[in-house]
Design a protein around this motif. Structure first.
Motif, PDB file in Angstrom:
ATOM      1  N   ALA A   1      -8.360 -13.542  -3.053  1.00  0.00           N
ATOM      2  CA  ALA A   1      -6.959 -13.543  -2.623  1.00  0.00           C
ATOM      3  C   ALA A   1      -6.074 -14.170  -3.693  1.00  0.00           C
ATOM      4  CB  ALA A   1      -6.815 -14.289  -1.300  1.00  0.00           C
ATOM      5  N   VAL A   2      -6.279 -13.750  -4.947  1.00  0.00           N
ATOM      6  CA  VAL A   2      -5.434 -14.221  -6.045  1.00  0.00           C
ATOM      7  C   VAL A   2      -4.523 -13.082  -6.493  1.00  0.00           C
ATOM      8  CG1 VAL A   2      -7.098 -15.929  -6.823  1.00  0.00           C
ATOM      9  CG2 VAL A   2      -7.180 -13.630  -7.780  1.00  0.00           C
ATOM     10  N   LYS A   3      -3.476 -13.428  -7.209  1.00  0.00           N
ATOM     11  CA  LYS A   3      -2.526 -12.414  -7.666  1.00  0.00           C
ATOM     12  C   LYS A   3      -3.220 -11.448  -8.632  1.00  0.00           C
ATOM     13  CE  LYS A   3       1.546 -15.343  -7.144  1.00  0.00           C
ATOM     14  NZ  LYS A   3       2.008 -14.628  -5.928  1.00  0.00           N
ATOM     15  N   PRO A   4      -2.883 -10.155  -8.546  1.00  0.00           N
ATOM     16  CA  PRO A   4      -3.577  -9.176  -9.398  1.00  0.00           C
ATOM     17  C   PRO A   4      -3.437  -9.462 -10.886  1.00  0.00           C
ATOM     18  CG  PRO A   4      -1.666  -8.189  -8.286  1.00  0.00           C
ATOM     19  CD  PRO A   4      -1.903  -9.520  -7.643  1.00  0.00           C
ATOM     20  N   GLN A   5      -2.328 -10.076 -11.274  1.00  0.00           N
ATOM     21  CA  GLN A   5      -2.096 -10.313 -12.703  1.00  0.00           C
ATOM     22  C   GLN A   5      -3.081 -11.312 -13.313  1.00  0.00           C
ATOM     23  OE1 GLN A   5       0.125 -10.357 -10.275  1.00  0.00           O
ATOM     24  NE2 GLN A   5       1.966  -9.189 -10.822  1.00  0.00           N
ATOM     25  N   VAL A   6      -3.720 -12.163 -12.487  1.00  0.00           N
ATOM     26  CA  VAL A   6      -4.617 -13.183 -13.033  1.00  0.00           C
ATOM     27  C   VAL A   6      -6.077 -12.910 -12.695  1.00  0.00           C
ATOM     28  CG1 VAL A   6      -2.804 -14.924 -12.936  1.00  0.00           C
ATOM     29  CG2 VAL A   6      -4.415 -14.728 -11.025  1.00  0.00           C
ATOM     30  N   MET A   7      -6.369 -11.803 -12.016  1.00  0.00           N
ATOM     31  CA  MET A   7      -7.742 -11.555 -11.591  1.00  0.00           C
ATOM     32  C   MET A   7      -8.704 -11.444 -12.765  1.00  0.00           C
ATOM     33  SD  MET A   7      -7.400  -9.024  -8.294  1.00  0.00           S
ATOM     34  CE  MET A   7      -9.166  -8.947  -8.039  1.00  0.00           C
TER      35      MET A   7
ATOM     36  N   VAL B   1      -7.995  -8.584  -1.598  1.00  0.00           N
ATOM     37  CA  VAL B   1      -6.700  -8.231  -1.016  1.00  0.00           C
ATOM     38  C   VAL B   1      -5.624  -8.176  -2.103  1.00  0.00           C
ATOM     39  CG1 VAL B   1      -7.259  -9.144   1.261  1.00  0.00           C
ATOM     40  CG2 VAL B   1      -6.188 -10.648  -0.427  1.00  0.00           C
ATOM     41  N   ALA B   2      -6.031  -7.973  -3.348  1.00  0.00           N
ATOM     42  CA  ALA B   2      -5.083  -7.915  -4.465  1.00  0.00           C
ATOM     43  C   ALA B   2      -4.552  -6.493  -4.639  1.00  0.00           C
ATOM     44  CB  ALA B   2      -5.764  -8.369  -5.751  1.00  0.00           C
ATOM     45  N   ALA B   3      -3.248  -6.350  -4.670  1.00  0.00           N
ATOM     46  CA  ALA B   3      -2.626  -5.038  -4.808  1.00  0.00           C
ATOM     47  C   ALA B   3      -2.984  -4.407  -6.139  1.00  0.00           C
ATOM     48  CB  ALA B   3      -1.100  -5.160  -4.682  1.00  0.00           C
TER      49      ALA B   3
ATOM     50  N   ILE C   1      -5.299   3.461  -0.415  1.00  0.00           N
ATOM     51  CA  ILE C   1      -4.920   2.050  -0.321  1.00  0.00           C
ATOM     52  C   ILE C   1      -3.576   1.803  -1.007  1.00  0.00           C
ATOM     53  CG2 ILE C   1      -5.498  -0.264  -1.161  1.00  0.00           C
ATOM     54  CD1 ILE C   1      -6.958   0.414   1.355  1.00  0.00           C
ATOM     55  N   ASP C   2      -3.294   2.542  -2.084  1.00  0.00           N
ATOM     56  CA  ASP C   2      -2.004   2.375  -2.746  1.00  0.00           C
ATOM     57  C   ASP C   2      -0.862   2.846  -1.848  1.00  0.00           C
ATOM     58  OD1 ASP C   2      -3.116   1.278  -5.053  1.00  0.00           O
ATOM     59  OD2 ASP C   2      -3.421   3.241  -5.976  1.00  0.00           O
ATOM     60  N   ALA C   3      -1.103   3.886  -1.055  1.00  0.00           N
ATOM     61  CA  ALA C   3      -0.089   4.325  -0.093  1.00  0.00           C
ATOM     62  C   ALA C   3       0.067   3.304   1.030  1.00  0.00           C
ATOM     63  CB  ALA C   3      -0.464   5.691   0.477  1.00  0.00           C
ATOM     64  N   VAL C   4      -1.054   2.722   1.479  1.00  0.00           N
ATOM     65  CA  VAL C   4      -0.985   1.653   2.473  1.00  0.00           C
ATOM     66  C   VAL C   4      -0.150   0.490   1.931  1.00  0.00           C
ATOM     67  CG1 VAL C   4      -2.336  -0.116   3.670  1.00  0.00           C
ATOM     68  CG2 VAL C   4      -3.146   2.250   3.617  1.00  0.00           C
TER      69      VAL C   4
ATOM     70  N   ALA D   1       6.942   2.244  -4.789  1.00  0.00           N
ATOM     71  CA  ALA D   1       5.977   1.173  -4.534  1.00  0.00           C
ATOM     72  C   ALA D   1       4.555   1.673  -4.761  1.00  0.00           C
ATOM     73  CB  ALA D   1       6.137   0.647  -3.109  1.00  0.00           C
ATOM     74  N   ARG D   2       4.246   2.888  -4.301  1.00  0.00           N
ATOM     75  CA  ARG D   2       2.919   3.452  -4.511  1.00  0.00           C
ATOM     76  C   ARG D   2       2.627   3.615  -5.992  1.00  0.00           C
ATOM     77  NH1 ARG D   2       1.241   8.833  -4.170  1.00  0.00           N
ATOM     78  NH2 ARG D   2       2.918   9.127  -5.690  1.00  0.00           N
ATOM     79  N   ASP D   3       3.623   4.129  -6.736  1.00  0.00           N
ATOM     80  CA  ASP D   3       3.438   4.334  -8.173  1.00  0.00           C
ATOM     81  C   ASP D   3       3.199   3.005  -8.890  1.00  0.00           C
ATOM     82  OD1 ASP D   3       3.856   6.995  -7.666  1.00  0.00           O
ATOM     83  OD2 ASP D   3       5.881   7.061  -8.515  1.00  0.00           O
ATOM     84  N   ARG D   4       3.905   1.969  -8.453  1.00  0.00           N
ATOM     85  CA  ARG D   4       3.708   0.652  -9.080  1.00  0.00           C
ATOM     86  C   ARG D   4       2.317   0.105  -8.773  1.00  0.00           C
ATOM     87  NH1 ARG D   4       3.710  -2.254 -13.291  1.00  0.00           N
ATOM     88  NH2 ARG D   4       4.041  -4.482 -12.950  1.00  0.00           N
ATOM     89  N   ALA D   5       1.827   0.324  -7.564  1.00  0.00           N
ATOM     90  CA  ALA D   5       0.468  -0.108  -7.230  1.00  0.00           C
ATOM     91  C   ALA D   5      -0.552   0.578  -8.140  1.00  0.00           C
ATOM     92  CB  ALA D   5       0.167   0.197  -5.764  1.00  0.00           C
ATOM     93  N   GLU D   6      -0.327   1.852  -8.416  1.00  0.00           N
ATOM     94  CA  GLU D   6      -1.226   2.570  -9.317  1.00  0.00           C
ATOM     95  C   GLU D   6      -1.152   2.004 -10.729  1.00  0.00           C
ATOM     96  OE1 GLU D   6      -0.026   6.624  -8.885  1.00  0.00           O
ATOM     97  OE2 GLU D   6      -1.247   6.947  -7.089  1.00  0.00           O
ATOM     98  N   GLN D   7       0.060   1.636 -11.162  1.00  0.00           N
ATOM     99  CA  GLN D   7       0.222   1.051 -12.507  1.00  0.00           C
ATOM    100  C   GLN D   7      -0.488  -0.284 -12.627  1.00  0.00           C
ATOM    101  OE1 GLN D   7       4.451   0.851 -13.018  1.00  0.00           O
ATOM    102  NE2 GLN D   7       4.723   3.067 -13.053  1.00  0.00           N
ATOM    103  N   LEU D   8      -0.490  -1.064 -11.545  1.00  0.00           N
ATOM    104  CA  LEU D   8      -1.151  -2.375 -11.569  1.00  0.00           C
ATOM    105  C   LEU D   8      -2.651  -2.257 -11.758  1.00  0.00           C
ATOM    106  CD1 LEU D   8       0.753  -4.284  -8.731  1.00  0.00           C
ATOM    107  CD2 LEU D   8       0.782  -4.802 -11.176  1.00  0.00           C
ATOM    108  N   ALA D   9      -3.188  -1.067 -11.432  1.00  0.00           N
ATOM    109  CA  ALA D   9      -4.619  -0.862 -11.613  1.00  0.00           C
ATOM    110  C   ALA D   9      -5.006  -0.862 -13.088  1.00  0.00           C
ATOM    111  CB  ALA D   9      -5.049   0.462 -10.962  1.00  0.00           C
TER     112      ALA D   9
END
Length: 272
Positions: free
Chosen positions: A73-79, A99-101, A168-171, A263-271
């Motif tokens: 449960a940490v922020k995706p940027q630091v995983m 649970v990281a986006a 999950i990105d759509a969720v 928001a969905r597109d940004r979730a995909e970018q975070l991957a």
């Protein structure tokens, strides 16, 4: 609901979301001594609440321990920086829940190895037990592990399992980020009332109470939202006048289509 667990739950990240879930686990039958919160700098208020519940803290990954559940449960940027230290906690029977986006199961496997894994997306009302979570399990998750994770996630509200990880990105776009859309709706309603002459504090109180009350009515009603909307809308009345604007071809639906897609597109970018 009572949770049955073999082994320890190691929570990586004891912020508001992770901490609230840990408190829910302890409340629902997991021995607090079986929960380890690993966070070098947890919020002081949450640290006090968890300590009062008997949940222990460590600053770094504990030694000589194989987790039953490793809950990330940490922020995706630091995983990428945080996870490698926890690989030693993953054994053949461990299930990893993230649970990281945006961070995919492939990303988790890269850092934690081949293991049973669930990617989940709760939302902030989980902190008061009124959230909703979307989840996807990889092929290594056994029926027993699936049931366990479902129970762990349900302490914060209902769980909806999706058939593909991509969903999950759509969720994330609909419900994970969704509370912010509702809060902004309150801001917009209050500002519109202020522009019509209401004192700003009164407009905000009216907007807050209206949205929270409508949400509770929706929560308690078996009817569809469209049915509830129709029940409020008298032909030719004030509500119908407002809805003629909100439901116009250039009204609310295309705006939400664009917002949730962003928001969905940004979730995909975070991957990454």
């Amino acid at each position: 609901m009572s949770l049955a667990l073999s082994g320890s739950v190691v929570l990586i990240g004891a912020g508001n979301m992770g901490g609230a879930m840990a408190l829910g686990w302890a409340k629902n039958g997991i021995a607090p001594s079986s929960i380890i919160a690993a966070d070098p700098n947890p919020p002081e208020a949450m640290k006090i609440r968890l300590s009062d519940a008997g949940i222990g803290f460590v600053s770094i990954a504990p030694d000589n321990l194989i987790a039953g559940v490793l809950f990330v449960a940490v922020k995706p940027q630091v995983m990428g920086q945080v996870l490698p230290a926890y690989r030693k906690l993953v054994g053949p029977e461990t299930i990893v829940v993230s649970v990281a986006a945006g961070k995919t199961l492939a990303f988790l496997e890269e850092h934690l190895g081949d293991a049973a894994m669930v990617r989940a997306m709760p939302n902030t009302p989980a902190m008061i037990g009124r959230g909703v979570t979307g989840a996807f399990a990889n092929g290594r998750v056994t029926p027993a592990q699936h049931k366990l994770v479902d129970s762990l996630l349900k302490v914060s509200g209902p769980v909806e399992w999706v058939e593909t990880e991509a969903l999950i990105d759509a969720v994330t776009a609909v419900s994970g980020s969704g509370p912010a859309y509702v809060f902004y709706l309150v801001e917009c309603m209050a500002e519109a009332g202020r522009k019509l002459g209401l004192p700003a504090d009164l407009a905000m109180r009216l907007a807050r109470a209206t949205v929270s009350g409508a949400g509770e009515l929706l929560h308690q009603s078996p009817g569809e939202p469209s049915e509830l909307r129709t029940n409020v809308t008298s032909p030719g009345g004030t509500t119908a006048a407002a809805l003629s604007v909100l439901m116009a071809e250039d009204g609310m639906q295309p705006l939400f289509d664009a917002a949730i897609k962003a928001a969905r597109d940004r979730a995909e970018q975070l991957a990454g």
